[in-house]
Design a protein around this motif. Structure first.
Motif, PDB file in Angstrom:
ATOM      1  N   ALA A  59     -31.343  -2.898  34.293  1.00 16.50           N
ATOM      2  CA  ALA A  59     -29.934  -3.698  33.811  1.00 16.50           C
ATOM      3  C   ALA A  59     -29.127  -4.403  35.395  1.00 16.50           C
ATOM      4  CB  ALA A  59     -28.845  -2.602  34.274  1.00 16.50           C
ATOM      5  N   ILE A  60     -29.879  -4.011  36.020  1.00 13.73           N
ATOM      6  CA  ILE A  60     -30.019  -5.074  37.704  1.00 13.73           C
ATOM      7  C   ILE A  60     -30.403  -6.323  37.613  1.00 13.73           C
ATOM      8  CG2 ILE A  60     -29.767  -4.879  40.556  1.00 13.73           C
ATOM      9  CD1 ILE A  60     -29.269  -1.818  40.290  1.00 13.73           C
ATOM     10  N   CYS A  61     -31.818  -6.441  37.310  1.00 22.50           N
ATOM     11  CA  CYS A  61     -32.571  -7.002  37.540  1.00 22.50           C
ATOM     12  C   CYS A  61     -32.364  -8.425  36.618  1.00 22.50           C
ATOM     13  CB  CYS A  61     -34.316  -6.402  37.436  1.00 22.50           C
ATOM     14  SG  CYS A  61     -34.686  -5.976  38.882  1.00 22.50           S
ATOM     15  N   GLN A  62     -31.934  -7.475  35.281  1.00 20.55           N
ATOM     16  CA  GLN A  62     -31.718  -8.728  34.358  1.00 20.55           C
ATOM     17  C   GLN A  62     -30.384  -9.782  34.065  1.00 20.55           C
ATOM     18  OE1 GLN A  62     -33.685  -9.367  30.419  1.00 20.55           O
ATOM     19  NE2 GLN A  62     -35.072  -7.578  31.619  1.00 20.55           N
ATOM     20  N   SER A  63     -29.703  -9.516  34.928  1.00 19.69           N
ATOM     21  CA  SER A  63     -28.611  -9.555  35.380  1.00 19.69           C
ATOM     22  C   SER A  63     -28.799 -10.670  36.227  1.00 19.69           C
ATOM     23  CB  SER A  63     -27.372  -8.617  35.737  1.00 19.69           C
ATOM     24  OG  SER A  63     -26.254  -9.260  36.737  1.00 19.69           O
ATOM     25  N   GLU A  64     -27.734 -11.421  35.130  1.00 21.53           N
ATOM     26  CA  GLU A  64     -27.963 -13.107  36.979  1.00 21.53           C
ATOM     27  C   GLU A  64     -27.631 -13.648  38.089  1.00 21.53           C
ATOM     28  OE1 GLU A  64     -26.468 -16.441  33.913  1.00 21.53           O
ATOM     29  OE2 GLU A  64     -27.769 -15.396  32.391  1.00 21.53           O
ATOM     30  N   LYS A  65     -26.098 -13.189  38.199  1.00 24.86           N
ATOM     31  CA  LYS A  65     -25.591 -13.223  39.706  1.00 24.86           C
ATOM     32  C   LYS A  65     -25.786 -12.039  40.155  1.00 24.86           C
ATOM     33  CE  LYS A  65     -22.107 -16.304  37.722  1.00 24.86           C
ATOM     34  NZ  LYS A  65     -21.299 -17.013  37.784  1.00 24.86           N
ATOM     35  N   LEU A  66     -26.014 -11.422  39.651  1.00 30.82           N
ATOM     36  CA  LEU A  66     -25.644  -9.913  40.894  1.00 30.82           C
ATOM     37  C   LEU A  66     -26.856  -9.882  42.014  1.00 30.82           C
ATOM     38  CD1 LEU A  66     -24.701  -6.995  40.616  1.00 30.82           C
ATOM     39  CD2 LEU A  66     -25.965  -6.191  39.575  1.00 30.82           C
ATOM     40  N   PRO A  67     -28.184 -10.144  41.740  1.00 28.40           N
ATOM     41  CA  PRO A  67     -29.339  -9.263  42.629  1.00 28.40           C
ATOM     42  C   PRO A  67     -28.672 -10.510  43.379  1.00 28.40           C
ATOM     43  CG  PRO A  67     -30.615  -9.490  40.592  1.00 28.40           C
ATOM     44  CD  PRO A  67     -29.187  -9.981  40.082  1.00 28.40           C
ATOM     45  N   GLY A  68     -28.597 -11.860  43.457  1.00 30.86           N
ATOM     46  CA  GLY A  68     -27.949 -12.825  43.975  1.00 30.86           C
ATOM     47  C   GLY A  68     -26.793 -12.872  45.021  1.00 30.86           C
ATOM     48  N   MET A  69     -25.809 -11.843  44.343  1.00 35.14           N
ATOM     49  CA  MET A  69     -25.056 -11.406  45.150  1.00 35.14           C
ATOM     50  C   MET A  69     -24.625 -10.228  45.600  1.00 35.14           C
ATOM     51  SD  MET A  69     -22.083 -10.854  42.195  1.00 35.14           S
ATOM     52  CE  MET A  69     -20.623 -10.118  43.286  1.00 35.14           C
ATOM     53  N   ILE A  70     -26.302  -9.307  45.457  1.00 32.60           N
ATOM     54  CA  ILE A  70     -26.587  -8.299  46.687  1.00 32.60           C
ATOM     55  C   ILE A  70     -27.237  -9.234  47.741  1.00 32.60           C
ATOM     56  CG2 ILE A  70     -28.242  -6.598  46.640  1.00 32.60           C
ATOM     57  CD1 ILE A  70     -27.578  -5.727  43.731  1.00 32.60           C
ATOM     58  N   GLU A  71     -28.386  -9.758  47.227  1.00 31.19           N
ATOM     59  CA  GLU A  71     -28.660 -10.988  48.056  1.00 31.19           C
ATOM     60  C   GLU A  71     -27.636 -11.542  49.400  1.00 31.19           C
ATOM     61  OE1 GLU A  71     -31.885 -12.949  47.052  1.00 31.19           O
ATOM     62  OE2 GLU A  71     -32.653 -11.617  46.469  1.00 31.19           O
ATOM     63  N   GLY A  72     -26.722 -12.038  49.012  1.00 26.83           N
ATOM     64  CA  GLY A  72     -25.874 -13.048  50.022  1.00 26.83           C
ATOM     65  C   GLY A  72     -25.034 -12.452  50.939  1.00 26.83           C
ATOM     66  N   PHE A  73     -24.382 -10.725  50.283  1.00 30.53           N
ATOM     67  CA  PHE A  73     -23.607  -9.612  51.069  1.00 30.53           C
ATOM     68  C   PHE A  73     -24.473  -8.885  52.613  1.00 30.53           C
ATOM     69  CE2 PHE A  73     -22.497  -5.153  51.596  1.00 30.53           C
ATOM     70  CZ  PHE A  73     -21.122  -5.150  51.742  1.00 30.53           C
ATOM     71  N   PHE A  74     -25.525  -8.939  51.706  1.00 35.07           N
ATOM     72  CA  PHE A  74     -26.803  -7.788  52.643  1.00 35.07           C
ATOM     73  C   PHE A  74     -26.506  -9.237  54.103  1.00 35.07           C
ATOM     74  CE2 PHE A  74     -30.952  -6.957  54.514  1.00 35.07           C
ATOM     75  CZ  PHE A  74     -30.255  -5.713  55.549  1.00 35.07           C
ATOM     76  N   GLN A  75     -27.150 -10.769  53.269  1.00 34.68           N
ATOM     77  CA  GLN A  75     -27.310 -11.587  54.502  1.00 34.68           C
ATOM     78  C   GLN A  75     -26.369 -12.079  55.183  1.00 34.68           C
ATOM     79  OE1 GLN A  75     -28.511 -15.264  52.623  1.00 34.68           O
ATOM     80  NE2 GLN A  75     -30.653 -14.378  51.676  1.00 34.68           N
ATOM     81  N   ILE A  76     -25.176 -11.514  54.794  1.00 34.43           N
ATOM     82  CA  ILE A  76     -23.658 -11.884  55.690  1.00 34.43           C
ATOM     83  C   ILE A  76     -23.847 -10.587  56.530  1.00 34.43           C
ATOM     84  CG2 ILE A  76     -20.710 -11.960  55.916  1.00 34.43           C
ATOM     85  CD1 ILE A  76     -21.950 -13.684  53.134  1.00 34.43           C
ATOM     86  N   THR A  77     -23.481  -9.537  56.008  1.00 39.80           N
ATOM     87  CA  THR A  77     -23.171  -8.360  56.613  1.00 39.80           C
ATOM     88  C   THR A  77     -23.920  -8.036  57.631  1.00 39.80           C
ATOM     89  OG1 THR A  77     -24.637  -6.713  55.152  1.00 39.80           O
ATOM     90  CG2 THR A  77     -21.751  -6.767  54.755  1.00 39.80           C
ATOM     91  N   THR A  78     -25.543  -8.751  57.830  1.00 38.46           N
ATOM     92  CA  THR A  78     -26.037  -8.326  58.908  1.00 38.46           C
ATOM     93  C   THR A  78     -26.619  -9.677  59.865  1.00 38.46           C
ATOM     94  OG1 THR A  78     -27.704  -8.128  57.547  1.00 38.46           O
ATOM     95  CG2 THR A  78     -28.719  -9.501  59.720  1.00 38.46           C
ATOM     96  N   GLY A  79     -25.964 -11.119  59.386  1.00 39.39           N
ATOM     97  CA  GLY A  79     -25.458 -11.782  60.545  1.00 39.39           C
ATOM     98  C   GLY A  79     -24.149 -11.049  61.165  1.00 39.39           C
ATOM     99  N   LEU A  80     -22.680 -10.604  60.763  1.00 41.65           N
ATOM    100  CA  LEU A  80     -22.083 -10.061  61.157  1.00 41.65           C
ATOM    101  C   LEU A  80     -22.523  -9.391  62.763  1.00 41.65           C
ATOM    102  CD1 LEU A  80     -19.195 -10.196  58.508  1.00 41.65           C
ATOM    103  CD2 LEU A  80     -19.078 -12.120  60.267  1.00 41.65           C
TER     104      LEU A  80
END
Length: 149
Positions: A59-80
């Protein structure tokens, strides 16, 4: 001979020192207890997650946008978090320059050390999950890259 004001001042200083020590000991005990609770709850929660791994992974890996959203959120929070660490480090360094009291300087140095520990954990956590996740069979580790760079 001691004057009343000198004795009062000495008692107040000892009281503050004792109060600070007791507060630090209570905080250390509470943090150890909280850490143990997190580990135990994590162990209890991982077993059901591993049992449902195949359905969640698809379900998670088959989704098109969810993995990218999780990666982006992690990058933003790490940068902040890294920017926050730099701001705290600089503010504490500036405060050390203007603090005449050695106890206050010691407190700021301790705050800098704890901020640095938090920054290291923040930076190491994503790559550690990316490396250890597939070995543990965690569902997000196969399709989400949590390295901040």
């Amino acid at each position: 001979m001691f004057t009343v004001s000198a004795l009062t001042s000495r008692i107040q200083t000892q009281y503050r020192t004792l109060r600070k020590t007791v507060h630090q000991l209570d905080w250390q005990r509470a943090s150890r207890g909280a850490g143990l609770a997190v580990v135990l709850v994590s162990i209890l929660l991982v077993d059901p997650a591993l049992a449902q791994q195949s359905s969640e992974q698809s379900a998670i890996c088959q989704s098109e946008k969810l993995p990218g959203m999780i990666e982006g959120f992690f990058q933003i929070t790490t940068g902040l978090g890294i920017m926050g660490l730099v701001v705290i480090w600089q503010a504490d360094s500036l405060g050390e320059m203007f603090m005449p009291n050695p106890d206050q300087k010691k407190g700021l140095k301790q705050h800098k050390r704890s901020a640095l520990k938090s920054g290291v954990i923040l930076i190491v956590l994503g790559p550690l999950y990316s490396v250890a996740g597939p070995l543990m069979g965690l569902p997000l580790a196969d399709c989400v890259n949590l390295s901040p760079w």
